[in-house]
Scaffold this active site. Structure first.
Site, PDB file in Angstrom:
ATOM      1  N   TYR A  65       5.168  10.152  18.645  1.00  0.00           N
ATOM      2  CA  TYR A  65       6.683  10.227  18.662  1.00  0.00           C
ATOM      3  C   TYR A  65       7.227  11.078  19.934  1.00  0.00           C
ATOM      4  O   TYR A  65       7.559  12.214  20.214  1.00  0.00           O
ATOM      5  CB  TYR A  65       7.392  11.173  17.423  1.00  0.00           C
ATOM      6  CG  TYR A  65       6.827  10.557  16.084  1.00  0.00           C
ATOM      7  CD1 TYR A  65       6.338   9.373  15.907  1.00  0.00           C
ATOM      8  CD2 TYR A  65       6.744  11.556  15.089  1.00  0.00           C
ATOM      9  CE1 TYR A  65       5.808   8.973  14.790  1.00  0.00           C
ATOM     10  CE2 TYR A  65       6.567  11.236  13.648  1.00  0.00           C
ATOM     11  CZ  TYR A  65       5.899   9.817  13.541  1.00  0.00           C
ATOM     12  OH  TYR A  65       5.412   9.314  12.624  1.00  0.00           O
ATOM     13  N   PRO A 211      10.342   5.290   3.525  1.00  0.00           N
ATOM     14  CA  PRO A 211      10.725   5.216   2.085  1.00  0.00           C
ATOM     15  C   PRO A 211      12.045   4.738   1.490  1.00  0.00           C
ATOM     16  O   PRO A 211      12.216   4.193   0.479  1.00  0.00           O
ATOM     17  CB  PRO A 211      10.788   7.054   1.634  1.00  0.00           C
ATOM     18  CG  PRO A 211      11.116   7.394   3.078  1.00  0.00           C
ATOM     19  CD  PRO A 211      10.426   6.574   4.081  1.00  0.00           C
ATOM     20  N   THR A 216      18.515  -0.983   3.205  1.00  0.00           N
ATOM     21  CA  THR A 216      19.388  -1.350   4.384  1.00  0.00           C
ATOM     22  C   THR A 216      19.790  -2.888   4.174  1.00  0.00           C
ATOM     23  O   THR A 216      18.985  -3.899   3.796  1.00  0.00           O
ATOM     24  CB  THR A 216      18.650  -1.381   5.881  1.00  0.00           C
ATOM     25  OG1 THR A 216      18.445   0.044   5.959  1.00  0.00           O
ATOM     26  CG2 THR A 216      19.735  -1.754   6.826  1.00  0.00           C
TER      27      THR A 216
END
Length: 288
Positions: A65, A211, A216
């Site tokens: 990340y 999760p 969406t």
């Protein structure tokens, strides 16, 4: 919409990771936090601190990340760390390859990656260190064995895996004790059901990533929307409640850069699905 002001992530309960860290079952995934300079970074620091204020005791990050920038952001926001906070990071992936990253879990590389992660996190020991991916070029026993050696040196508290099959988990456990598995899993994506079942049988923490992504753009007439309406909740909250009800070893780590969404996610710990609601969700998810 459910809201929260208490200092614990709902009533989702707790889980003991590796028999050492008793964490609240709703954690926080830090991947989405912006790490560049300026107002966005300041907002990201605020979100990380607010997560801890609201009772989050498990925060997930990784070398991948931002190539360490996410780890540095968490250190800026939270160091010195509260005693009850478990920050887990991941190694085994480095820059390179056509996609911008490549597997690298050679023992010497893992050692270097862990040392760099400790420096960025400003700590001498990471409580939970997860292997981000199994490197297909390196025997599993060598990869896990390298982490076991670092564990014996006191630089790693507990060892975890990510994106593994049940067979790979079993193979890794022949070399070292495994405290966690972080695999993709949600109501609509249960490819790794056998892995979750293996974790449950062994008392291993299962951290599902992505999760709530399936919420969406969900169909307003769907089972998810119907259950959300019944509960006065959002779709993502229902998906998190479903995960928490799925197994006591499940520790969801929803991520966000929004304070509003952070509080909404953590409020899912207060939701209780009825048996009929769970059946409705399962039937809806199983339809082609």
């Amino acid at each position: 919409m459910t809201s929260r002001t208490s200092n614990t992530p709902g009533t989702a309960g707790a889980f003991s990771v590796g028999g050492e860290y008793r964490v609240n079952r709703l954690g926080f995934g830090a991947m989405r936090l912006p790490t560049g300079p300026g107002a966005e970074r300041e907002a990201a620091v605020t979100v990380a601190r607010r997560a801890v204020e609201l009772g989050v005791t498990l925060i997930d990050t990784a070398h991948l990340y931002g190539w360490g920038a996410n780890e540095e952001l968490l250190a800026e926001a939270l160091h010195p760390y509260p005693d009850e906070l478990l920050i887990t990071t991941k190694v085994g992936v480095v820059r390179g390859g056509p996609e911008g990253w490549a597997y690298d879990a050679r023992p010497e590389s893992l050692r270097e990656q862990v040392e760099e992660g400790l420096r960025r996190l400003r700590t001498e020991r990471v409580g939970l260190l997860q292997l981000h991916r199994i490197d297909p070029k390196v025997p599993v026993a060598e990869q896990v064995g390298a982490l076991r050696d670092l564990q014996q040196e006191g630089k790693i508290g507990h060892i975890g895996l990510s994106e593994v099959t049940a067979a790979q988990l079993a193979e890794a456990r022949r070399t070292a004790e495994i405290a966690s598995v972080q695999n993709r899993y949600n109501l609509f994506d249960r490819e790794y059901e056998p892995v979750l079942e293996a974790c449950e049988a062994a008392g291993i923490a299962f951290l599902p990533w992505r999760p709530v992504a399936a919420a969406t753009g969900s169909d307003p007439s769907s089972a998810l929307a119907a259950v959300a309406a019944e509960l006065g909740a959002t779709g993502p909250q229902v998906l998190l409640a479903w995960l928490l009800a799925r197994s006591p070893v499940v520790l969801p780590i929803p991520g966000t850069a929004s304070l509003v969404h952070l509080e909404e996610n953590l409020a899912a710990g207060d939701l209780r699905l009825t048996d009929s609601q769970r059946r409705l969700l399962d039937r809806g998810a199983d339809r082609p």
